[in-house]
Design an enzyme around this catalytic site. Structure first.
Site, short mmCIF file in Angstrom:
data_model
loop_
_atom_site.label_atom_id
_atom_site.label_comp_id
_atom_site.label_asym_id
_atom_site.label_seq_id
_atom_site.Cartn_x
_atom_site.Cartn_y
_atom_site.Cartn_z
N PRO A 1 0.94 -1.33 0.00
CA PRO A 1 -0.02 0.14 0.13
C PRO A 1 0.64 1.24 0.02
O PRO A 1 1.87 1.30 0.45
CB PRO A 1 -0.95 -0.12 1.14
CG PRO A 1 -0.16 -0.99 2.02
CD PRO A 1 0.69 -1.78 1.34
N THR B 1 2.35 2.66 -2.62
CA THR B 1 3.53 2.83 -3.31
C THR B 1 3.18 3.84 -4.44
O THR B 1 4.10 4.14 -5.24
CB THR B 1 3.50 1.54 -3.89
OG1 THR B 1 2.42 0.81 -4.54
CG2 THR B 1 4.53 0.70 -2.84
N GLU C 1 24.85 -10.72 8.07
CA GLU C 1 24.80 -10.73 6.55
C GLU C 1 25.86 -11.81 5.92
O GLU C 1 25.48 -12.42 5.13
CB GLU C 1 25.27 -9.43 5.81
CG GLU C 1 24.30 -8.13 6.04
CD GLU C 1 22.83 -8.49 5.60
OE1 GLU C 1 22.74 -9.17 4.91
OE2 GLU C 1 22.11 -7.99 6.55
N ASP D 1 13.48 -11.40 7.46
CA ASP D 1 13.85 -12.80 7.36
C ASP D 1 12.99 -13.80 7.60
O ASP D 1 12.53 -14.92 7.11
CB ASP D 1 15.14 -12.85 8.00
CG ASP D 1 16.50 -12.20 7.50
OD1 ASP D 1 16.33 -11.74 6.08
OD2 ASP D 1 17.45 -11.71 8.30
#
Length: 662
Positions: free
Chosen positions: A262, A264, A474, A558
């Site tokens: 939403p 965008t 990472e 994630d």
């Protein structure tokens, strides 16, 4: 319509009827009698008068076939007008004639047609009024001897109505804007004894205040919106080829579904796209149709048909349907409202099917949850092309800021500011721009780049300790992705918010993996993907004996992606304890529904626990590589290509072996 004009018109109709009878020998057809109801009708109802005048004109155009004793006329009524008004006018015109009038239903219900043509076709002469854009019963189509469209709000009729009601004289521009209004507005526009010019000027002012398509051109749709930008350019080229006669309309994609998070900017994108393709924009939504009048089924369907009819009249046109997922799925409707909702979906299906025959109309739907839409609406032939509409990238964010702050469009710092706003939607950027303009307005000056900077909360600069923590996270993703062959790691980054800033997503670090395109995935491959998503948190626990909030907290985190994959494995692919698959048994987008399903929850929990433990065990065995990788990443802030190749497990030993052989 003044009396002299009405008398002449009635006399002309009668004359034509007599000529038709003499020429065709229709002795059994009695000429319509001329009457003088115009003035009285105008005082009684503006809508009725306009419908009456339009019907008189239609009779004049089709005098010969209508005089036939076995005529069946299909009269298409613009979607903005009520069939009841036209029916009442028809009763006045055909008062003394053996003509039967029938109102065609707006759509076919779940039980079938709510009209039996056989009951009506037994009549000698039959006039069937049908709303423009709706599907017509095939029996009426077969029997029709006359097909015509009712031309309501003819300029002559509008001016006559103004004179008869004492509303004054109208200019051409005023007539044009009044002609575009729905029938229910006519009584308010033509108030007896009140100047119609006043209402017309208000309508003209409203039209000028609407955003113009030329403004939307400031937003460049050719870049910054991923697949949507590529699709927009393809559409533009196809439309140009169609205009040049190089491409048939049947070869142009006419139905698209834009879906994504939403805020965008899908609505703004559609407006800019219409301007880019030089198309008229007809923008509406399911809720607008629903709010039409009292929201009854007939009111909603008329609003729907009105939108499609308007798009056809203004072709080439882009018909933009916002909130498209609110239309729902016929298999999931609540039983209390199922009949209403199913008829709405059926009517929309008819409208979309009709678009193929409406040359120049492209339908674009926009939504956040495409899985909530009835599959029939988004299959091939309807909204067949599905385009993901992402959050804008740095380039698109700069375009959006320039759109809302045109005085700063050429400022060299605008792109720099936009690049440092990852994760911001079009709505977020509009709010920032609005706040900056407010600051300048209060100080009675023009907006400056500093006004915009002040509205942006500065990011905290991360020290070496935080950077190493991010690098460990990472590194875990990258190492497990490489070890399990999930894909090729293209680059790994950490952001210190001093020299390095996130530009793609709102995150402290990123691991970009190029996944191979596979014809299918095995259960093990899906497990590997889940392990890779959980590896960042597992790496933190291996090194710090603790984990942070970096792995969760949003729908793109994630843990969220790992959970979504696990749910798909159970509900979609039969990779749970039982290989069952029952379509529609679970709504993956409904979190509360998933949480209540104890069996599903237990199986998902088992998968996540197993893969988290596996990732952690693997990283425990790679602690030295994990630390080395993280230290290098924290030092350089970005690793890619050969830099990564040297850090994979076993890379050093392999290099030494190659050196000895050389």
């Amino acid at each position: 319509m003044d009396t002299a004009f009405k008398d002449n018109l009635d006399a002309y109709i009668t004359k034509l009827q007599r000529i038709a009878i003499q020429l065709n020998g229709l002795r059994s057809a009695r000429p319509f009698r001329a009457r003088r109801e115009g003035g009285a009708l105008a005082m009684k109802s503006a809508r009725l008068f306009l419908a009456y005048c339009a019907l008189v004109s239609l009779v004049r155009r089709n005098i010969e076939p209508i005089c036939n004793p076995f005529c069946v006329g299909l009269v298409v009524v613009p979607a903005e007008w009520q069939l009841n008004d036209v029916q009442e006018a028809a009763k006045i015109i055909f008062k003394d004639e053996k003509v039967r009038v029938c109102l065609h239903p707006a759509s076919k219900s779940r039980r079938g047609w709510e009209i039996d043509p056989a009951e009506h076709l037994t009549s000698g002469r039959l006039i069937v009024f049908v709303t423009e854009g709706s599907t017509i019963h095939e029996d009426f189509e077969l029997a029709a001897t006359v097909r015509d469209r009712l031309h309501l709000c003819d300029p002559r009729h509008l001016r006559a109505l103004g004179r008869l009601r004492g509303c004054g004289v109208l200019s051409d521009d005023q007539v044009a804007v009044i002609a575009e209004q729905p029938s229910e507005r006519m009584e308010a526009i033509f108030r007896i004894g009140q100047p119609v010019e006043r209402a017309a000027m208000r309508l003209l002012k409203e039209g000028k205040q609407r955003p113009q398509s030329t403004e939307a051109k400031r937003l460049d749709v050719s870049k910054g919106f991923g697949q949507a930008s590529a699709w927009a350019m393809e559409l533009k080229k196809d439309l140009q080829d169609w205009r040049d006669g190089k491409l048939a309309w049947s070869d142009v994609d006419k139905g698209f579904l834009l879906h994504g998070p939403p805020g965008t900017g899908k609505t703004r994108f559609a407006s800019a796209l219409a301007a880019e393709c030089e198309m008229h924009l007809e923008a509406t939504s399911i809720s607008k149709w629903q709010s039409s009048k009292d929201g009854h089924l007939g009111d909603m369907l008329k609003a729907m048909y009105r939108s499609f009819a308007s798009a056809k009249e203004n072709a080439p046109c882009l018909l933009f349907l916002d909130e498209f997922d609110s239309i729902g799925d016929r298999t999931k409707f609540d039983s209390r409202h199922a009949d209403y909702s199913i008829q709405v979906v059926n009517a929309l299906l008819e409208c979309l099917d009709g678009v193929e025959g409406r040359e120049g109309v492209v339908v674009v739907g926009a939504c956040n949850h495409p899985n909530r839409i009835d599959p029939a609406l988004i299959r091939s032939g309807r909204l067949e092309k599905h385009v993901y509409f992402p959050l804008p990238n740095a380039e698109a964010r700069a375009e959006i800021l320039a759109f809302y702050l045109p005085s700063l469009a050429e400022h060299p710092s605008l792109k720099e500011i936009a690049a440092r706003l990852p994760g911001k939607s079009g709505a977020d950027l509009e709010r920032l721009s609005r706040d900056a303009r407010r600051t300048a307005r209060r100080e009675r000056r023009g907006v400056t780049i500093d006004d915009l900077r002040e509205e942006i909360e500065p990011l905290p600069v991360l020290n070496e300790g935080y950077q190493l923590h991010i690098a460990i996270h990472e590194a875990g993703h990258a190492l497990i992705a490489h070890a399990l062959r999930v894909g090729r790691a293209e680059r790994v980054e950490v952001f210190d918010n001093a020299q390095n800033f996130a530009t793609d997503i709102d995150a402290h670090g990123i691991t970009v993996i190029e996944h191979p395109r596979l014809p299918f995935r095995t259960k093990r491959e899906m497990m590997n993907l889940i392990a890779m998503h959980l590896a960042g948190a597992a790496a933190e626990e291996v090194f710090y004996k603790d984990r942070s909030t970096m792995a969760s907290g949003s729908s793109q985190s994630d843990f969220a992606m790992a959970t979504e994959l696990a749910v798909e494995m159970i509900t979609k692919y039969g990779f749970g304890t039982s290989p069952y698959y029952l379509p529609g048994s679970v709504n993956p987008s409904n979190a509360s529904e998933l949480w209540r399903d104890r069996r599903l929850r237990a199986e998902v929990d088992g998968i996540l626990r197993t893969e988290y433990a596996r990732a952690k065990d693997m990283l425990n065995g790679l602690q030295q590589t994990l630390v080395k990788f993280a230290v290098e990443l924290a030092k350089h802030k970005r690793l890619q290509g050969d830099q990564l190749e040297k850090l994979w497990p076993g890379a050093t030993a392999l290099d030494q072996t190659v050196a000895r052989k050389c």
